[in-house]
Scaffold this motif. Structure first.
Motif, PDB file in Angstrom:
ATOM      1  N   ILE A  24       0.882  -1.172   0.000  1.00  0.00           N
ATOM      2  CA  ILE A  24       0.000   0.000   0.000  1.00  0.00           C
ATOM      3  C   ILE A  24       0.913   1.213   0.000  1.00  0.00           C
ATOM      4  CG2 ILE A  24      -1.883   1.171   1.201  1.00  0.00           C
ATOM      5  CD1 ILE A  24      -2.478  -1.480   2.585  1.00  0.00           C
ATOM      6  N   LYS A  25       1.055   1.833  -1.138  1.00  0.00           N
ATOM      7  CA  LYS A  25       2.145   2.788  -1.329  1.00  0.00           C
ATOM      8  C   LYS A  25       2.169   3.901  -0.291  1.00  0.00           C
ATOM      9  CE  LYS A  25       2.228   2.039  -6.327  1.00  0.00           C
ATOM     10  NZ  LYS A  25       2.074   2.671  -7.657  1.00  0.00           N
ATOM     11  N   LYS A  26       1.059   4.590  -0.145  1.00  0.00           N
ATOM     12  CA  LYS A  26       1.076   5.779   0.706  1.00  0.00           C
ATOM     13  C   LYS A  26       1.231   5.427   2.174  1.00  0.00           C
ATOM     14  CE  LYS A  26      -1.366  10.073   1.664  1.00  0.00           C
ATOM     15  NZ  LYS A  26      -2.501  10.949   1.307  1.00  0.00           N
ATOM     16  N   ASP A  27       0.546   4.386   2.607  1.00  0.00           N
ATOM     17  CA  ASP A  27       0.514   4.088   4.035  1.00  0.00           C
ATOM     18  C   ASP A  27       1.790   3.441   4.552  1.00  0.00           C
ATOM     19  OD1 ASP A  27      -1.966   5.154   4.114  1.00  0.00           O
ATOM     20  OD2 ASP A  27      -3.054   3.263   4.066  1.00  0.00           O
ATOM     21  N   LEU A  28       2.636   2.933   3.668  1.00  0.00           N
ATOM     22  CA  LEU A  28       3.881   2.333   4.117  1.00  0.00           C
ATOM     23  C   LEU A  28       5.097   3.174   3.749  1.00  0.00           C
ATOM     24  CD1 LEU A  28       3.199  -1.462   3.450  1.00  0.00           C
ATOM     25  CD2 LEU A  28       2.940  -0.154   5.556  1.00  0.00           C
ATOM     26  N   ASP A  29       4.840   4.370   3.301  1.00  0.00           N
ATOM     27  CA  ASP A  29       5.926   5.293   2.989  1.00  0.00           C
ATOM     28  C   ASP A  29       6.177   6.176   4.209  1.00  0.00           C
ATOM     29  OD1 ASP A  29       7.874   6.488   1.520  1.00  0.00           O
ATOM     30  OD2 ASP A  29       6.571   7.021  -0.169  1.00  0.00           O
ATOM     31  N   TYR A  30       7.253   6.979   4.160  1.00  0.00           N
ATOM     32  CA  TYR A  30       7.473   7.944   5.224  1.00  0.00           C
ATOM     33  C   TYR A  30       6.322   8.943   5.245  1.00  0.00           C
ATOM     34  CZ  TYR A  30      12.322   6.381   5.801  1.00  0.00           C
ATOM     35  OH  TYR A  30      13.435   5.645   6.059  1.00  0.00           O
ATOM     36  N   GLY A  31       5.886   9.304   6.421  1.00  0.00           N
ATOM     37  CA  GLY A  31       4.819  10.290   6.549  1.00  0.00           C
ATOM     38  C   GLY A  31       5.357  11.628   7.006  1.00  0.00           C
ATOM     39  N   ASN A  32       4.455  12.515   7.379  1.00  0.00           N
ATOM     40  CA  ASN A  32       4.815  13.831   7.900  1.00  0.00           C
ATOM     41  C   ASN A  32       5.036  13.703   9.401  1.00  0.00           C
ATOM     42  OD1 ASN A  32       4.743  16.487   8.956  1.00  0.00           O
ATOM     43  ND2 ASN A  32       3.493  17.191   7.241  1.00  0.00           N
ATOM     44  N   ALA A  33       6.189  14.119   9.874  1.00  0.00           N
ATOM     45  CA  ALA A  33       6.528  13.959  11.286  1.00  0.00           C
ATOM     46  C   ALA A  33       5.596  14.731  12.209  1.00  0.00           C
ATOM     47  CB  ALA A  33       7.971  14.394  11.536  1.00  0.00           C
ATOM     48  N   CYS A  34       4.975  15.784  11.709  1.00  0.00           N
ATOM     49  CA  CYS A  34       4.048  16.583  12.517  1.00  0.00           C
ATOM     50  C   CYS A  34       2.613  16.082  12.414  1.00  0.00           C
ATOM     51  CB  CYS A  34       4.089  18.048  12.093  1.00  0.00           C
ATOM     52  SG  CYS A  34       5.698  18.825  12.294  1.00  0.00           S
ATOM     53  N   GLY A  35       2.389  15.042  11.611  1.00  0.00           N
ATOM     54  CA  GLY A  35       1.041  14.592  11.293  1.00  0.00           C
ATOM     55  C   GLY A  35       0.670  15.089   9.915  1.00  0.00           C
ATOM     56  N   SER A  36       0.036  14.240   9.125  1.00  0.00           N
ATOM     57  CA  SER A  36      -0.329  14.643   7.773  1.00  0.00           C
ATOM     58  C   SER A  36      -1.306  15.812   7.806  1.00  0.00           C
ATOM     59  CB  SER A  36      -0.968  13.472   7.023  1.00  0.00           C
ATOM     60  OG  SER A  36      -2.255  13.181   7.574  1.00  0.00           O
ATOM     61  N   GLU A  37      -1.379  16.525   6.698  1.00  0.00           N
ATOM     62  CA  GLU A  37      -2.345  17.619   6.590  1.00  0.00           C
ATOM     63  C   GLU A  37      -3.764  17.095   6.779  1.00  0.00           C
ATOM     64  OE1 GLU A  37      -3.765  21.555   5.984  1.00  0.00           O
ATOM     65  OE2 GLU A  37      -1.797  20.737   6.524  1.00  0.00           O
ATOM     66  N   GLU A  38      -4.037  15.899   6.230  1.00  0.00           N
ATOM     67  CA  GLU A  38      -5.375  15.318   6.369  1.00  0.00           C
ATOM     68  C   GLU A  38      -5.716  15.055   7.828  1.00  0.00           C
ATOM     69  OE1 GLU A  38      -3.825  14.250   2.306  1.00  0.00           O
ATOM     70  OE2 GLU A  38      -3.033  14.249   4.346  1.00  0.00           O
ATOM     71  N   LEU A  39      -4.763  14.485   8.573  1.00  0.00           N
ATOM     72  CA  LEU A  39      -5.017  14.180   9.980  1.00  0.00           C
ATOM     73  C   LEU A  39      -5.179  15.454  10.792  1.00  0.00           C
ATOM     74  CD1 LEU A  39      -5.298  12.380  12.417  1.00  0.00           C
ATOM     75  CD2 LEU A  39      -2.799  12.123  12.486  1.00  0.00           C
ATOM     76  N   ARG A  40      -4.316  16.431  10.577  1.00  0.00           N
ATOM     77  CA  ARG A  40      -4.408  17.658  11.361  1.00  0.00           C
ATOM     78  C   ARG A  40      -5.684  18.438  11.032  1.00  0.00           C
ATOM     79  NH1 ARG A  40      -0.264  20.859   9.947  1.00  0.00           N
ATOM     80  NH2 ARG A  40       0.600  19.419   8.401  1.00  0.00           N
TER      81      ARG A  40
END
Length: 451
Positions: free
Chosen positions: A58-74
């Motif tokens: 699953i490309k996006k979910d197993l890649d490095y994310g945003n250390a502060c939390g993704s824009e979607e999550l925030r």
């Protein structure tokens, strides 16, 4: 006159020496190329991530994310906060830093605000692990403010804060931060507006940061305006004042009470949403961009997986599910609160009435007296007065309860209770199991604790 609220020495060094390379890297990560959604984004050929197996992963979910939390999550967190916390001004994603739990949030805040050995004030009794949250890395030190339970909702408690401040100042200790847990852990009380305003004025007077731990904000099951079910049971003459929870973010007069730059809020998944295992919390700092900037610098040490980020964003963005969940949490807490208080009243066990969270403080002094006299050490005389019991007696009972009674609870000595003989019990579990545990505990106190 411009006021200067200093952060920790290490933070001042961190944010004043911004690496151009790190800025460029963050900008690149924040604007990734996508052939449809962002064709002018940045193509990343610099991060050591093997994507040759894209058809299997699953490309996006197993890649490095945003250390502060993704824009979607925030954005999902900001929507949640704006709906349930009633902020006077909308909270936006740039006001939020996501961390791997509120424990981590407290550690990070202590690190960016406090220097070694600086004081953090917390009203007693308090959640015991706050002492390590602010000390293991930041080396700040919790100093308990002995607020009697009868005053935890009263503005008069500020007198105890003043006294502690004077005591520490006379020793040359800088008071840098207050952690204020509202609703309160472990009493389960909601602070009155007057009490919160008094503490904010005190903090403003001495330029002290106030961290509002609002982790139980949506777990208020009793209020003066609306109850799902009428509460029953006797509090054995302990105060049962009920107040409506008000997030500090909702204060329309905050500027009159304190410089808002001194105010930060933390919240997360573990309590209100019963998702302890996700280890996701968030720090909200709408008034102080330096706090956000400082936390962003150290965020790589506390960020959550991209998979968790995506999953939590999806959960929080489901408004109907969150409405049902929070309603169900409050309803079920109240049902069990009624059951445990009725049980305690039937057993003539005193308790401090609660209105939020999943715990209750109960008075076991009569049982502690029985246990103590059943377990006298050589040369000790029987105790006839409850006032002669000590915290050491309570601690020994706690150890014995675990080792011999096979029951675990939070001992008053560990949560800095105001006197020996108060313990915190968790009632947020299936009633038959809870009732069995209570009966076993009382049986051990009364009969099974003799050596």
């Amino acid at each position: 006159m411009t006021r200067n609220f200093t952060l920790s020495n290490s933070t001042i060094e961190n944010i004043s020496d911004e690496s151009p390379s790190l800025v460029a890297s963050r900008n690149a990560m924040a604007d990734p190329y996508h052939p449809v959604k962002n064709p002018n984004g940045i193509l990343n050929l610099g991060i050591a991530a093997n994507k040759l197996q894209g058809d299997l992963l699953i490309k996006k979910d197993l890649d490095y994310g945003n250390a502060c939390g993704s824009e979607e999550l925030r954005k999902s967190v900001s929507t949640l906060v704006n709906k349930y916390f009633n902020p006077i001004s909308p909270v936006i994603s740039s006001h939020i830093i996501v961390t791997n739990g509120v424990t981590s949030a407290m550690d990070k805040l202590a690190s960016v605000i406090c220097n070694h050995e600086e004081a953090v004030l917390v009203s007693e009794p308090y959640y015991s692990f706050l002492t390590t949250d602010v000390n293991l890395v930041a080396k700040a030190v919790v100093h308990g403010v002995p607020v009697p339970p009868s005053e935890i909702q009263s503005p008069s408690q500020v007198n105890y804060y003043e006294s502690k401040y004077r005591e520490l100042s006379s020793l040359g200790i800088t008071v840098k931060m207050i952690i204020l847990c509202n609703p309160h852990n472990p009493t389960g009380k909601v602070y009155s507006r007057a009490a919160l305003e008094a503490i904010l004025r005190f903090a403003n007077k001495y330029d002290i940061y106030v961290i509002f731990d609002e982790i139980y904000a949506l777990s208020v099951y009793r209020s003066p305006t609306k109850n799902i079910i009428n509460s029953i049971g006797s509090s054995n003459n302990h105060s049962d004042e009920l107040y409506t929870f008000e997030s500090v973010l909702s204060f329309d007069n905050l500027n009159e009470l304190i410089d808002p730059r001194l105010v930060v809020v933390v919240h997360g998944l573990s309590k209100d949403f019963c998702m302890n295992g996700f280890r996701v919390g968030w720090i909200i700092s709408p008034f102080n961009s330096d706090i956000i900037k400082a936390l962003s610098k150290i965020s790589p040490f506390s960020y959550i997986s991209a998979f968790t980020d995506r999953l939590v964003a999806n959960i929080l963005s489901d408004a109907e599910f969150i409405d049902v969940l929070t309603y169900t949490v409050r309803r079920n807490l109240l049902i069990n609160y009624n059951k445990i208080t009725a049980f305690l009243s039937q057993k003539n066990i005193s308790y401090i009435p609660a209105q939020a969270g999943n715990f209750i403080l109960i008075d076991i002094k009569p049982f502690l007296l029985i246990w103590k006299n059943n377990n006298l050490q050589p040369g000790e005389s029987p105790i006839t007065n409850i006032k002669d019991l000590t915290f050491d007696d309570e601690y020994q009972l706690w150890i014995s309860s675990i080792e011999k009674g096979r029951i675990y609870y939070s001992s008053g000595v560990n949560i800095k209770a105001h006197e020996p003989g108060w313990v915190r019990l968790i009632f947020s579990q299936e009633w038959n199991s809870l009732k069995f545990g209570l009966e076993r505990l009382i049986d051990f106190f009364e009969r099974g604790s003799s050596t």
